[in-house]
Design an enzyme around this catalytic site. Structure first.
Site, PDB file in Angstrom:
ATOM      1  N   TYR A  95       0.782  -1.228   0.000  1.00  0.00           N
ATOM      2  CA  TYR A  95       0.000   0.000   0.000  1.00  0.00           C
ATOM      3  C   TYR A  95       0.819   1.286   0.000  1.00  0.00           C
ATOM      4  CZ  TYR A  95      -4.041  -2.949   1.034  1.00  0.00           C
ATOM      5  OH  TYR A  95      -5.034  -3.899   0.969  1.00  0.00           O
ATOM      6  N   PRO A 124       0.491   7.288   3.296  1.00  0.00           N
ATOM      7  CA  PRO A 124      -0.458   7.856   4.260  1.00  0.00           C
ATOM      8  C   PRO A 124      -0.537   9.378   4.227  1.00  0.00           C
ATOM      9  CG  PRO A 124       0.752   6.073   5.280  1.00  0.00           C
ATOM     10  CD  PRO A 124       1.393   6.305   3.934  1.00  0.00           C
ATOM     11  N   GLU A 164     -10.224   3.359  -2.641  1.00  0.00           N
ATOM     12  CA  GLU A 164     -11.436   3.784  -1.938  1.00  0.00           C
ATOM     13  C   GLU A 164     -11.461   5.290  -1.712  1.00  0.00           C
ATOM     14  OE1 GLU A 164     -12.199   1.499   1.568  1.00  0.00           O
ATOM     15  OE2 GLU A 164     -11.986  -0.425   0.550  1.00  0.00           O
ATOM     16  N   ASP A 205     -17.119  -1.300  -1.931  1.00  0.00           N
ATOM     17  CA  ASP A 205     -18.366  -1.924  -2.382  1.00  0.00           C
ATOM     18  C   ASP A 205     -19.575  -1.156  -1.851  1.00  0.00           C
ATOM     19  OD1 ASP A 205     -20.031  -3.886  -3.557  1.00  0.00           O
ATOM     20  OD2 ASP A 205     -20.118  -5.027  -1.685  1.00  0.00           O
ATOM     21  N   ARG A 210     -21.490   2.198  -6.534  1.00  0.00           N
ATOM     22  CA  ARG A 210     -20.582   1.249  -7.184  1.00  0.00           C
ATOM     23  C   ARG A 210     -20.793   1.191  -8.702  1.00  0.00           C
ATOM     24  NH1 ARG A 210     -22.952  -3.594  -3.649  1.00  0.00           N
ATOM     25  NH2 ARG A 210     -25.003  -3.865  -4.612  1.00  0.00           N
ATOM     26  N   GLU A 266      -9.205  -6.643  -2.441  1.00  0.00           N
ATOM     27  CA  GLU A 266      -9.261  -7.066  -1.042  1.00  0.00           C
ATOM     28  C   GLU A 266     -10.513  -7.911  -0.886  1.00  0.00           C
ATOM     29  OE1 GLU A 266      -7.513  -2.947   1.062  1.00  0.00           O
ATOM     30  OE2 GLU A 266      -9.521  -3.699   1.559  1.00  0.00           O
TER      31      GLU A 266
END
Length: 536
Positions: A95, A124, A164, A205, A210, A266
């Protein structure tokens, strides 16, 4: 738990890292909606594990700069690769990459184990923030820095430009900035003549958006669209769930016309615990393999969220119940694919762009490509510039005062993902944008010397514009509302390691995404701080 000490895997692990000859790993390529091994044409299905502790770029920003990139931890790779291999892992997702350190040991060891990598481009403290989205020089430098350092490894599949970032209808205006990042990283990889690597996006999701996210990130010109789509999904929970009730059947139908590879970036609902992973064999069954290219289970390391497959304590790693159960389920996953030579894509059309409106406030018009040279030229052309030591609090006040005035002083730095209106300098650093706004106000006050005071936070200067800058500035226009067609030619690889700051100046740019509402707020701010300003 079954404890596995480093000593028990030392011989295998050390041999992986000590190898002086890299395995002849076959790069993964994309054809239509599938992944293939480049040389032999066998279809590639991701059997992946999310592999990073305490980092998950989820569309917010953080002041945490001390993340640990697991691909720079040779001892950690030495400890973990045998356990990953025992699961049949062929892909890991990381990530946040630290561009200040070497990845050679771990990437070579992974390559020798036949394990590929998909890496997120952000960190981050340097990623596209859903609450205040930007696509600017600082992020461009961060993202290109990751591409630069990872491009030399043949086991790199590609990159995620965001994870996301948009998670409900209220922050859909951030999506144009994500798509601009996808566009620019695809262009950058080609410009640098790097091996073909995909650039994608990982979505959550959320049932309310979506459909729009899936379509938006894939619509329009191929040069602006994702090369692959990652889906973070946790809807199959417990043994009572199945292909239908989990929504997997519906999602498979929805992606059946997608023209680029899609996979679960994921998955692995942890309620109830321990996880049974009954969905794993289904993901690799004929119900799904015609549409999906595999999945990445979340996650390798145990943390407070209880998703871990193992628990790590220094050089010792302990298998948890989830590891044992996942090992059984993934071992039974035997997907059947096609060969590239005999595969003719039938899904060739991109998705239709979703209509912008109350439920999807994202314009199809994208922000401009960050261009450090243009921003530098702009600052060199100014008569009034911001001081370099302005505090973050004062920055908000100054933007509020200037942008709250009549005169359109901030048009050149506006970035509105809903209306699709972006100033030519909307991708510059906060310091540069503040200088532009100050100079615009100063000019609007007939260059009165007092109008470049701003409470001692600005100073007058003499412009110094060369011939190359003249062309760029001419395209931007005096108000900064023009379209600059020139693109950056060099890398922006600066300060993108674990100790870098998300913004070089430490300043924060206010979001200009809500039109009259925000302008009204700026007017209020201006009234509060007006005593320290000079209105002429």
């Amino acid at each position: 738990m079954v404890a596995v000490k480093l000593a028990s895997v030392a011989v295998a692990a050390i041999s992986l890292l000590a190898s002086t000859v890299e395995a002849d790993v076959d790069p993964i390529v994309i054809k239509g909606s599938k992944f293939f091994y480049k040389t032999n044409g066998t279809e590639f299905f991701i059997k992946g594990v999310a592999y990073q502790q305490d980092v998950g770029g989820n569309g917010t920003s953080s002041t945490n700069t001390n993340f640990v990139d697991p691909l720079t931890d040779s001892a950690g790779c030495q400890r973990d690769i045998p356990l990953l291999s025992a699961l049949g892992t062929n892909t890991i997702r990381v990530y946040a990459i630290d561009t200040t350190k070497s990845h050679d040991d771990c990437m070579t060891a992974l390559q020798n184990a036949g394990i590929y990598v998909i890496a997120d481009l952000g960190s981050p403290n340097a990623s596209i923030n859903r609450n205040s989205p930007t696509w600017d020089d600082t992020l461009y430098a961060r993202f290109t820095g990751v591409v630069d350092i990872m491009s030399k490894y043949n086991n790199m599949i590609g990159f995620f430009a965001g994870n996301e970032v948009v998670n409900n209808a209220t922050n859909a205006n951030a999506m144009p900035f994500v798509k601009a990042a996808v566009r620019d990283m695809k262009s950058y990889i080609k410009q640098k003549n790097y091996r073909a690597m995909g650039v994608g996006y990982a979505a959550d999701d959320d049932a309310t958006i979506r459909d729009q996210v899936r379509s938006y990130i894939n619509c329009g010109p191929a040069s602006d669209s994702v090369d692959f789509f990652g889906y973070n999904i946790y809807s199959w929970c417990g043994s009572n769930s199945n292909f239908q009730t989990s929504g997997y059947a519906d999602r498979t139908k929805e992606f059946s016309t997608y023209n680029v590879p899609a996979f679960f970036a994921e998955y692995g609902c942890n309620q109830p615990a321990p996880r049974q992973f009954d969905d794993t064999p289904v993901i690799y069954s004929s119900n799904m393999t015609g549409v999906w290219s595999g999945a990445i289970v979340y996650e390798y390391f145990e943390a407070t969220n209880d998703f871990g497959l193992v628990s790590v304590d220094g050089s010792s790693v302990s298998k948890l119940a989830d590891y044992t159960q996942f090992s059984k389920q993934i071992a039974s996953a035997t997907p059947t694919g096609v060969n590239s030579a005999s595969y003719t894509p039938t899904n060739t059309a991109a998705q239709n762009c979703p209509a912008a409106g109350a439920t999807w406030a994202a314009s199809s018009n994208l922000p401009p490509t960050p261009n450090e040279q243009l921003c530098s030229c702009m600052v060199s052309s100014l008569n009034c510039v911001a001081n370099s030591d302005i505090s973050d609090n004062n920055t908000g006040d100054l933007f509020g005062f200037i942008c709250g005035q009549k005169g359109n002083y901030c048009d050149g730095i506006t970035a509105n993902g809903t209306t699709g209106v972006y100033g030519a300098y909307s991708m510059c650093t906060p310091q540069e944008q503040l200088s532009f706004a100050m100079n615009s106000y100063y000019k609007g006050q007939n260059s009165n010397s007092q109008a470049c005071s701003f409470g001692g936070n600005a100073t007058t200067t003499s412009p110094n514009v060369n011939s190359q800058c003249s062309g760029l500035l001419g395209q931007a226009g005096a108000a900064g509302t023009g379209v600059v067609t020139s693109v950056p030619t060099g890398t922006g690889s600066i300060g993108s390691g674990s100790s870098s700051s998300g913004a070089a100046t430490g300043l924060t740019i206010p979001a200009f995404d809500f039109g009259i509402l925000v302008m009204g707020m700026y007017a209020t701010v201006a009234a509060m701080v007006g005593a320290g300003m000079i209105l002429l």
